[in-house]
Design a protein around this motif. Structure first.
Motif, short mmCIF file in Angstrom:
data_model
loop_
_atom_site.label_atom_id
_atom_site.label_comp_id
_atom_site.label_asym_id
_atom_site.label_seq_id
_atom_site.Cartn_x
_atom_site.Cartn_y
_atom_site.Cartn_z
N GLY A 265 0.94 -0.82 -0.08
CA GLY A 265 -0.13 -0.42 -0.15
C GLY A 265 1.03 1.19 0.26
O GLY A 265 0.36 2.12 -0.83
N ILE A 266 2.26 1.12 0.42
CA ILE A 266 2.50 2.46 1.47
C ILE A 266 3.85 2.08 -0.62
O ILE A 266 3.88 3.29 -1.50
CB ILE A 266 3.78 2.19 2.12
N PHE A 267 3.75 1.52 -0.71
CA PHE A 267 4.75 1.76 -2.09
C PHE A 267 3.87 2.05 -3.50
O PHE A 267 4.62 2.70 -4.28
CB PHE A 267 4.82 -0.24 -2.67
N ALA A 268 2.86 1.45 -3.28
CA ALA A 268 1.58 2.30 -4.52
C ALA A 268 1.55 3.77 -4.31
O ALA A 268 0.83 4.43 -5.57
CB ALA A 268 0.32 1.14 -3.90
N ILE A 269 1.43 4.16 -3.15
CA ILE A 269 1.65 5.74 -3.02
C ILE A 269 2.48 6.59 -3.17
O ILE A 269 2.10 7.17 -4.26
CB ILE A 269 1.39 6.23 -0.78
N PHE A 270 3.30 5.88 -2.93
CA PHE A 270 4.65 6.38 -3.26
C PHE A 270 5.32 5.95 -5.16
O PHE A 270 6.68 6.68 -4.89
CB PHE A 270 5.78 6.37 -2.36
#
Lengths: 299, 322
Positions: free
Chosen positions: A286-291
């Motif tokens: 999820g964090i990866f998708a945001i960044f």
């Protein structure tokens, strides 16, 4: 046609650069991880000769996974707690360390000394030494509860405040806040430095140009500092997340390690670990998708 | 008239500007000093304890500065309780692993930052996954793996029996994984280097290519020297982490003792050393233990003070200015 060969050549060069790491990934990561996954479907027994046996489980291949939720009392509780940790600890640490890193990057007297001091938590909080400190050597001597987890000892302060006639409730609230702020400082040592690496990589001239053009400090933060710092926020979130949720201080990891190394139930530990790991992987994803946008706008 | 007004408002702004700046610097100083106090507290406590004699320990009036300043504790742990050998072991393991680890991490980070190839995205996801997996969990399969180190069965295929390469109980149990980019927290370093190289101007490499450098030459001659600060900071991180890791040494080393394992076992060691009347007596063990703590991080502190120069000069704007 020629363009094609150049891009092929570049792709090959790219492979060459990551090749040593890739071999290591297969030998020292994928191979043991796969073994580790296989263990979770069996009953792992160390044999006398130094090898191991895998015996089939009583209640099917997923027996360990089912037992973790149904017949284990500690695992579900620890699992839920880990999410709480993630939701408030990670953002607080990342914001706090960004703030401190920006302070340390400003121009003031004694900056070098301050940077030296802020590097110390890395030395003091890693590994054995932090255990020695946090298990409270001082506390043993003073006869205070030794299980306190803060490195910064608030017992003296508590005594001082109690003696000056402040009510117990206020004292415990104040020392509670101080203790958690102290923990926050200790937990964000590495993050501050990762941000500092990022901040140092911004040329001073950018800010000078912005100032000449009439930008306020606020504007130059969002237009210059923030874009550069963004990937570092990602790195720090990942790092904080991993130390908070995958470190030995985390309830689940601690419990799993106890099961693996003290009860020697390695396959049960493995099953519990995998479920937790997959859940954490989803969060990181999820964090990866945001960044993602910020990370992959490569030149 | 109009001119005058403008001048007035300008001076108003500057008054507020300087006032604001002064207030801010006071707030900043207060804030930083508070944090510095919290950080320095345990260190000062350790130092203070380590120079105390047993008499000072009993003395309630001694709060921070020992009355009978003594080096006795340090002499005991180094010369009588054998803390010199663990120090040597730790230096060898952490220094060699760090050099290997940082070199490979920077190489890999550069590969991910500048080259697009098939599967680079998938591999990069694996970088993140390697950071996530707690080393403790795969240590046991890795232990079995390292006892007969083999690369996909190639060695077994050639010599016809399980690989005779045994890394367990040697410093190579740490150095070899580091050499293949799988050292302690290697993924994090790859992530940092990838970002760093991505943020560097492409013009550097273009200039080098025009001057006739190959891909590897460009990397070695242009990119690495320009990321000196990051290399040093990351090396320090890595060194500190290897230095203080105690889980790895517990699993992979049985007869070699590192400093962190020594510290964890300290109470057993000190009890063997103390005469029976003093066994388990905190007044004798705590100053000794604190001395051992200080001794174990002393090389790190020294190294760290020496490296301060690099932080002070910042990046020296790495060729961008000059």
């Amino acid at each position: 046609m020629k363009r094609n060969t150049i891009s092929k050549k570049r792709a090959l060069a790219g492979w060459m650069f990551v090749l040593p790491w890739f071999i290591g990934l297969l030998v020292f990561f994928i191979q043991p991880t796969a073994k580790f996954l296989i263990f979770s479907f069996f009953d792992f027994q160390m044999s006398q000769t130094g090898g191991y046996d895998l015996l089939p489980l009583e209640n099917g291949a997923f027996g360990n996974y089912i037992n973790a939720w149904l017949s284990d009392s500690e695992y579900p509780v620890a699992f839920a707690d880990a999410f709480k940790t993630f939701l408030y600890e990670v953002p607080i640490i990342v914001f706090f360390s960004l703030f401190v890193a920006i302070l340390l990057n400003q121009d003031f007297k004694g900056r070098a000394l301050m940077r030296t001091i802020f590097f110390l938590p890395i030395i003091l909080t890693s590994g054995a030494l932090s255990l020695v400190i946090s298990r409270g050597v001082g506390a043993i001597a003073m006869g205070v509860d030794t299980s306190s987890s803060t490195i910064f000892d608030v017992s003296l302060l508590t005594e001082l405040l109690m003696n000056s006639g402040i009510s117990q409730k206020i004292v415990s609230a104040v020392t509670g806040v101080i203790a958690s702020v102290a923990d926050l400082i200790w937990d964000s040592g590495v993050q501050i430095l990762i941000f500092l690496i990022g901040l140092l990589s911004i040329p001073e001239t950018y800010y000078e140009v912005a100032r000449v053009e009439g930008a306020t400090g606020w504007e130059s933060f969002w237009k210059i500092t923030f874009p550069v710092i963004c990937p570092f926020i990602f790195a720090n979130m990942v790092y904080t997340f991993i130390t908070a949720c995958m470190g030995i201080n985390n309830g689940v990891i601690d419990y799993v390690l106890v099961v693996a190394t003290e009860n020697f139930d390695y396959s049960f530990a493995s099953a519990m670990m995998w479920m937790y790991f997959v859940a954490m992987l989803v969060i990181i994803g999820g964090i990866f998708a945001i960044f993602r946008k910020m990370l992959f706008n490569s030149k | 008239m109009e001119n005058n007004q403008i001048r007035n408002s300008a001076s108003d702004i500057s008054v507020f500007y300087y006032l604001g700046k002064a207030v801010w610097s006071i707030v900043r100083a207060f804030f930083l000093i508070c944090i510095a106090f919290v950080i320095l507290y345990p260190l000062v406590y350790m130092l203070s304890m380590s120079f105390r004699s047993a008499a000072d320990f009993y003395d309630v009036t001694v709060v921070w500065i020992p009355k009978h300043f003594t080096l006795e504790n340090y002499k005991k742990i180094i010369f009588e309780m054998g803390m010199a050998t663990p120090l040597l072991n730790t230096v060898i393991i952490s220094a060699l692993s760090t050099v290997a680890q940082i070199f490979i991490a920077a190489l890999t980070g550069y590969g991910f930052a500048r080259f697009k190839f098939k599967g680079s995205m998938v591999l990069f996801v694996f970088v993140v996954i390697t950071i996530m997996m707690p080393a403790q969990m795969i240590n046991i399969p890795n232990y079995l793996n390292m006892r007969n180190l083999d690369f996909f069965g190639i060695i077994e295929l050639i010599i016809g029996k399980p690989s005779p390469i045994n890394l367990v109980n040697t410093p190579f149990a740490f150095i070899v994984p580091a050499l293949f980019g799988q050292g302690f927290m290697a993924g994090l370093f790859i992530l940092i280097f990838r970002m760093l190289f991505q943020g560097m101007p492409v013009e550097f490499e273009e200039a080098a290519t025009i001057d006739g450098c190959g891909y590897f030459g460009t990397y070695m001659r242009v990119m690495l020297p320009n990321s000196k600060t990051a290399l040093i900071i990351c090396s320090i991180f890595s060194l500190v982490w290897y230095w203080s890791d105690y889980y790895g040494p517990y699993v992979f080393l049985t007869s070699i003792r590192t400093l962190s394992v020594y510290l964890m076992d300290f109470f057993n060691i000190v009890n063997q050393y103390l005469p029976s009347a003093f066994k388990g007596n905190v007044y004798y063990t705590i100053p000794l233990q604190q001395a051992a703590c200080v001794f174990s991080i002393l090389p790190l502190l020294v190294m760290f003070l020496l490296s301060q120069k690099f932080f002070r000069q910042g990046l020296e704007r790495s060729g961008i200015v000059g």
